[in-house]
Design an enzyme around this catalytic site. Structure first.
Site, PDB file in Angstrom:
ATOM      1  N   GLU A 121       0.897  -1.138  -0.122  1.00 56.74           N
ATOM      2  CA  GLU A 121       0.007  -0.055   0.097  1.00 56.74           C
ATOM      3  C   GLU A 121       0.804   1.274  -0.143  1.00 56.74           C
ATOM      4  OE1 GLU A 121      -3.269   0.047  -0.406  1.00 56.74           O
ATOM      5  OE2 GLU A 121      -3.090  -2.036  -0.403  1.00 56.74           O
ATOM      6  N   SER A 391     -59.500  -9.202  25.849  1.00 56.24           N
ATOM      7  CA  SER A 391     -59.748  -9.541  27.349  1.00 56.24           C
ATOM      8  C   SER A 391     -58.413  -9.585  28.080  1.00 56.24           C
ATOM      9  CB  SER A 391     -60.593 -10.498  27.675  1.00 56.24           C
ATOM     10  OG  SER A 391     -61.828 -10.350  27.042  1.00 56.24           O
TER      11      SER A 391
END
Length: 788
Positions: A121, A391
């Site tokens: 690199e 309920s």
């Protein structure tokens, strides 16, 4: 006035004359510098270039202003978290965010890894000032010769600038930014710090950022331990991770690794022999074993972690390990139970989705099932789906009634009632007349909660629901008492946890600890004073009365399919209009579980009530959650002898991966109402004799039922089912216990007669598969006839 005119005229003349003489003098001075020929051309060009260059320089400076202020934690702005989740034993259960580990110091990274990266690199990294001018020109020439991009011109510092601050777009503006930011970075960080950032933050394929995460992912080892061949493969990923990743194409990965090796050789970093050895033994990809990830739970834990990081102002740590509350076996079992039910009974009842939440009464979330298949749909129906609870909302109405002077024995008329133009009916179309509140809740009558709301008002119900921890926004219209307000399963299950805690508000949580990769604890719930706060929302005696009423739901009401039998419990069924949603939420002293069934498109199911699939699923999940099976009292539901009887007569069904317990093991730690001498019964495996021991309990006794072994039990006879009998014992304490608790039934004459036939009778408990099946019975009513 003549003198003034003369003065002005002479003054003006003198000024003009001075200007003329100045110009003449300047012209004479400049004339001596006048050039001609080649010299003039050079001077003019230099002057024009300086002028033009100054303009361009100011333009570039304005064009290349950094895309951030440069203040604050600039190195972590916009950075993603890398979170590893574990169970409370430290076993990894999954990950969220990116995969990254920046805890490895630069000095611990092997030299051949660093050399491989530099050779590939930026070989002149330690020589340039952030922008490698020579390298850039060399790359331009090489790319021009190859008529392709064969070599990059960006230095490592420029790549760090791009990774940290810039977007990946390929524009001139970004390249200018990159160059200027490189100079800015070089002025603030050392070369080693820049290299460390590059090695930790670069994307290397497979969701991995940094060399440590990539080494673990591809090779199953730390970056500290990689060899030269593996280092060259990792270094090759920096250029194009999606192309050269070994899990994508091993051939291309190895070819790229060879290029890296030759560049290392050219740079003098390795010898020819090392290159040959690395090529002979190339890196191999390690196949990690497939791990089932509890994705529904992880999504919730990830959201909770991010919220906790923000609330506690935890900054600077982005790679963290989170210890969670999950019960991994329960999570897996709950998902399996849901899928099995949807596969076997879903088509019949037109039910395509379900959700489950289990937590402890104090809020520690143990399992979340958000749907049938996470891969097909990541929508979490347990935490995000807003549905009508029917309920299962009624306990909040009855609690409000208890807080307003009613008792469980108070009677209210179950009959026709109307509020405005709305007249709800019961599911059966029949009415029970004057009934107690306990009966009304157990049978899920609709008119009773409506009458109660008329008495003390709906605002009192809303206030009570929010007081015990319900977060949903509740409607104010009359039908809200029957559960028309939309809420999540997670929300209502959390509120039920307050009932299990005797009125102490349940605060759900999934995070126990947050640590750095090196083990340093950043956050601990156990040491968080705010997390330890307990808020008593309503008096415990009122919760005890409500729990007593809700216990009747599973003992004799609409939730009988959820009956565990061996321990006190309470719960409530729920079914909304047109069977679009079916619920059962219930709890013991150890766990609170909510179950929902329905369809994503809101189409009705085929007569599915809360007492059908949800109650049955709830029971299966809770049998897993309640391992080992320990009977413990609830507020309002004491530990009674009948639970001991049930436990002895109904051995635990075999569950996978549940450790066996000896028949002689005794666990003493549960509650009864009566102090003094109590019997602790441990339910034996089928085919083993029962054992009972006497202890002196100070306040309470636990009844523990260990799981049955997988070996099939002998088929029980009718006598075995009716009479549970231990082997004869010479221990006088055991014989006294038999008489005290009457656990072993049958008159004395029958026992003596049978002893003659079989001196050493052993206890044979009924197999779970031989128990008589109860006839399924629908529960529930609607808003206009379909709310239960």
């Amino acid at each position: 006035m003549m003198w003034l005119d003369s003065y002005v005229s002479s003054g003006v003349y003198e000024v003009i004359d001075a200007i003329r003489r100045g110009i003449s003098a300047y012209s004479s001075f400049v004339h001596r510098f006048r050039l001609s020929g080649v010299k003039r051309v050079i001077i003019d060009l230099t002057d024009d270039m300086a002028t033009f260059g100054t303009v361009v320089a100011f333009g570039l400076l304005a064009f290349a202003l950094p895309p951030f202020s440069g203040t604050g934690d600039v190195w972590n702005k916009g950075r993603d978290y890398a979170i590893t989740f574990t169970d409370d034993n430290g076993e990894i259960i999954g990950r969220r965010g990116i995969r990254q580990d920046d805890a490895i110091p630069l000095e611990d990274i092997p030299p051949h890894v660093i050399k491989a990266v530099l050779a590939t690199e930026d070989a002149r990294f330690y020589q340039h000032f952030g922008v490698d001018v020579l390298g850039t020109f060399r790359a331009i020439i090489q790319n021009a010769r190859a008529n392709d991009v064969v070599q990059g011109g960006s230095s490592i510092t420029q790549q760090v600038a791009k990774n940290l601050f810039l977007s990946p777009e390929r524009t001139i503006r970004r390249k200018v930014h990159e160059a200027f930011l490189s100079l800015w970075i070089e002025a603030r960080l050392s070369k080693d710090e820049i290299l460390k950032l590059y090695l930790d933050r670069s994307y290397l394929g497979g969701g991995n950022y940094g060399v440590e995460a990539a080494a673990q992912y591809y090779f199953g080892k730390s970056i500290r331990d990689v060899n030269l061949a593996e280092a060259s493969m990792l270094a090759g990923l920096f250029k194009a991770p999606s192309k050269y990743a070994p899990h994508v194409s091993m051939a291309q990965a190895r070819a790229r690794a060879n290029v890296v090796l030759y560049r290392m050789l050219d740079a003098g970093f390795i010898t020819q022999g090392q290159l040959v050895q690395a090529r002979r033994e190339p890196a191999d990809l390690v196949n990690s074993p497939a791990v089932t990830s509890p994705d529904w739970f992880l999504d919730k834990a990830y959201a909770d972690t991010l919220a906790l990081i923000e609330a506690k102002h935890i900054t600077g740590d982005f790679v963290i390990e989170v210890k969670t509350t999950i019960n991994a076996k329960l999570q897996e079992a709950a998902q399996r139970i849901v899928n099995k039910t949807l596969d076997t009974e879903g088509p019949q009842y037109h039910a395509t989705q379900a959700a489950v939440v289990t937590m402890t009464p104090d809020g520690a979330v143990k399992a979340i099932v958000g749907g049938r298949d996470y891969e097909n749909s990541q929508f979490n129906r347990a935490t995000d789906a807003m549905r009508q609870p029917g309920s299962s909302f009624k306990p909040f109405v009855y609690l409000a009634a208890l807080l307003n002077g009613y008792t469980p024995e108070s009677t209210v008329l179950d009959g026709p009632v109307a509020v405005g133009g709305w007249a709800p009916r019961n599911y059966t179309g029949k009415y029970g007349g004057r009934v107690s509140l306990t009966t009304a809740l157990a049978k899920s009558y609709n008119s009773v909660p409506v009458r109660l709301s008329i008495d003390f008002g709906r605002p009192a119900i809303i206030e009570t629901a929010h007081k015990v921890g319900l977060k949903a926004e509740l409607e104010t219209w009359p039908p809200m008492v029957l559960g028309t307000s939309a809420m999540t399963l997670f929300d209502i299950t959390t509120a039920y946890g307050t009932f299990a805690q005797g009125g102490v508000v349940t605060t759900p949580y999934t995070v126990l600890e947050i640590r750095r990769p090196n083990g340093d604890v950043i956050y601990s719930r156990a040491k968080d004073p705010q997390a330890q706060e307990r808020v008593q929302s309503v008096p415990e005696e009122k919760i005890a009365e409500l729990n007593h009423m809700m216990n009747a739901v599973v003992e004799s009401g609409t939730g009988r399919r959820a009956l565990l039998g061996f321990t006190p419990q309470a719960g409530k069924t729920g079914t909304n209009q047109s069977y679009r949603d079916a619920w059962f939420i219930g709890f013991t002293a150890h766990n609170v579980t909510g179950v929902w069934y329905g369809n994503d498109d809101f189409t009705p199911m085929n007569n599915v009530t809360g007492g059908l699939l949800p109650a049955a699923t709830w029971k299966e999940v809770m049998l897993w959650a309640e391992q080992p099976q320990v009977g413990t009292a609830l507020p309002g539901v004491p530990m009674e002898e009948r639970y001991v009887r049930y436990a002895l007569e109904n051995p635990a069904a075999p569950l996978e991966d549940v450790p066996d317990m000896s028949a002689d093991d005794v666990i003493a730690d549960a509650s009864t109402e009566t102090p003094g001498e109590q019997t602790v019964a441990v339910i034996p495996d089928a085919g083993k004799r029962a054992s009972a021991k006497t202890i002196t309990s100070d306040p309470s006794v636990k009844i523990t039922k260990p799981p049955k072994r997988r070996k099939a039990a002998p088929a029980p006879t009718e006598e075995d089912v009716a009479i549970v009998r231990p082997r004869e014992s010479d221990d006088p304490v055991v014989n006294v216990l038999k008489d005290m608790f009457s656990i072993f039934n049958g008159d004395e004459d029958n026992r003596k007669a049978k002893r003659k036939k079989k001196k050493d009778a052993t206890l044979v408990l009924p197999d779970a598969n031989t128990k008589k099946k109860k006839k399924k019975k629908s529960d529930g009513n609607f808003l206009d006839n379909l709310f239960d």
